[in-house]
Design a protein around this motif. Structure first.
Motif, short mmCIF file in Angstrom:
data_model
loop_
_atom_site.label_atom_id
_atom_site.label_comp_id
_atom_site.label_asym_id
_atom_site.label_seq_id
_atom_site.Cartn_x
_atom_site.Cartn_y
_atom_site.Cartn_z
N LEU A 5 3.76 12.70 0.93
CA LEU A 5 4.05 11.76 0.10
C LEU A 5 4.09 10.44 1.13
N TRP A 6 3.36 9.22 0.52
CA TRP A 6 3.24 7.96 1.33
C TRP A 6 4.66 7.22 1.17
N GLU A 7 4.89 6.64 1.95
CA GLU A 7 6.49 5.57 1.81
C GLU A 7 6.07 4.67 0.68
N ALA A 8 4.71 4.16 0.56
CA ALA A 8 4.50 3.21 -0.50
C ALA A 8 3.62 4.01 -1.35
N THR A 9 3.40 2.96 -2.66
CA THR A 9 2.58 3.58 -3.59
C THR A 9 1.56 2.39 -3.82
N TYR A 10 0.21 2.42 -3.84
CA TYR A 10 -0.64 1.38 -4.07
C TYR A 10 -1.19 1.53 -5.54
N GLU A 11 -1.41 0.65 -6.13
CA GLU A 11 -1.95 0.31 -7.50
C GLU A 11 -3.30 -0.26 -7.14
N ILE A 12 -4.59 0.38 -7.65
CA ILE A 12 -5.79 -0.05 -7.49
C ILE A 12 -6.19 -0.16 -8.79
N ASN A 25 -0.01 9.47 -2.17
CA ASN A 25 -0.56 10.56 -1.43
C ASN A 25 -1.81 10.82 -0.96
N SER A 26 -2.26 11.61 -0.07
CA SER A 26 -3.67 11.59 0.43
C SER A 26 -4.29 12.35 -0.71
N ARG A 27 -3.83 13.39 -1.28
CA ARG A 27 -4.67 14.32 -2.29
C ARG A 27 -5.10 13.09 -3.55
N GLU A 28 -4.19 12.37 -4.02
CA GLU A 28 -4.72 11.40 -4.94
C GLU A 28 -5.66 10.23 -4.28
N ALA A 29 -5.62 9.94 -3.29
CA ALA A 29 -6.42 8.95 -2.44
C ALA A 29 -7.87 9.61 -2.52
N LEU A 30 -7.85 10.68 -1.83
CA LEU A 30 -9.15 11.71 -1.76
C LEU A 30 -9.70 11.81 -2.86
N GLU A 31 -9.15 12.14 -4.08
CA GLU A 31 -9.68 12.23 -5.44
C GLU A 31 -10.35 10.88 -5.81
N VAL A 32 -9.94 9.71 -5.77
CA VAL A 32 -10.36 8.28 -5.68
C VAL A 32 -11.51 8.13 -4.92
N LEU A 33 -11.49 8.39 -3.61
CA LEU A 33 -12.31 8.18 -2.71
C LEU A 33 -13.76 9.13 -3.05
N MET A 34 -13.56 10.56 -3.57
CA MET A 34 -14.45 11.06 -3.77
C MET A 34 -15.23 10.75 -5.29
N THR A 35 -14.81 10.50 -6.18
CA THR A 35 -15.00 10.27 -7.58
C THR A 35 -15.20 9.09 -8.20
N ARG A 36 -14.41 7.96 -7.70
CA ARG A 36 -14.53 6.83 -8.46
C ARG A 36 -14.39 5.69 -7.47
N VAL A 64 -0.68 7.23 8.68
CA VAL A 64 -2.22 7.12 9.20
C VAL A 64 -3.24 6.91 7.97
N ALA A 65 -2.99 8.10 7.20
CA ALA A 65 -3.83 8.33 5.76
C ALA A 65 -3.69 7.01 4.96
N ALA A 66 -2.32 6.71 4.72
CA ALA A 66 -2.27 5.60 3.85
C ALA A 66 -2.65 4.19 4.28
N GLN A 67 -2.63 3.96 5.55
CA GLN A 67 -2.97 2.63 5.90
C GLN A 67 -4.71 2.65 5.98
N ALA A 68 -5.19 3.86 6.22
CA ALA A 68 -6.63 3.70 6.22
C ALA A 68 -7.02 3.68 4.64
N PHE A 69 -6.45 4.26 3.63
CA PHE A 69 -6.62 4.12 2.46
C PHE A 69 -6.61 2.72 1.95
N LEU A 70 -5.50 1.95 2.23
CA LEU A 70 -5.14 0.60 1.94
C LEU A 70 -6.19 -0.28 2.45
N ASN A 71 -6.59 -0.18 3.54
CA ASN A 71 -7.74 -0.84 4.34
C ASN A 71 -9.13 -0.74 3.76
N ALA A 72 -9.38 0.42 3.27
CA ALA A 72 -10.62 0.92 2.64
C ALA A 72 -10.41 -0.17 1.00
N ALA A 73 -9.44 0.11 0.48
CA ALA A 73 -9.20 -0.33 -0.91
C ALA A 73 -9.27 -1.96 -0.75
#
Length: 81
Positions: A5-12, A25-36, A64-73
């Motif tokens: 679980l990430w400390e923050a939740t990001y809305e995209i 969390n990383s599972r939700e992020a990976l789902e978005v990265l891979m499918t949307r 680290v995963a949360a920051q990487a997702f945030l940067n990509a978004a």
């Protein structure tokens, strides 16, 4: 798998801003990265994908995963203000 679980939740913004998704969390992020994801070829996309996979395997911290997702978004303009 560690606590992912990430400390923050990001809305995209998805589908040209018509839909929104909260990612906390990383599972939700990976789902978005891979499918949307609109532009999968960017450097930050690749870093985020690798970090989220690593977090799910317990090899990368959730921070680290949360920051990487945030940067990509941010890179593709998906982060909702």
């Amino acid at each position: 798998m560690q606590n992912d679980l990430w400390e923050a939740t990001y809305e995209i913004s998805l589908d040209c801003g018509d839909h929104f998704k909260r990612v906390g969390n990383s599972r939700e992020a990976l789902e978005v990265l891979m499918t949307r994801w609109p532009q999968p070829a960017g450097k930050n996309f690749k870093v985020a994908k690798k970090a989220c996979l690593g977090a799910l395997r317990g090899k990368v911290s959730a921070v680290v995963a949360a920051q990487a997702f945030l940067n990509a978004a941010k890179e593709v303009g998906l982060l909702r203000p």
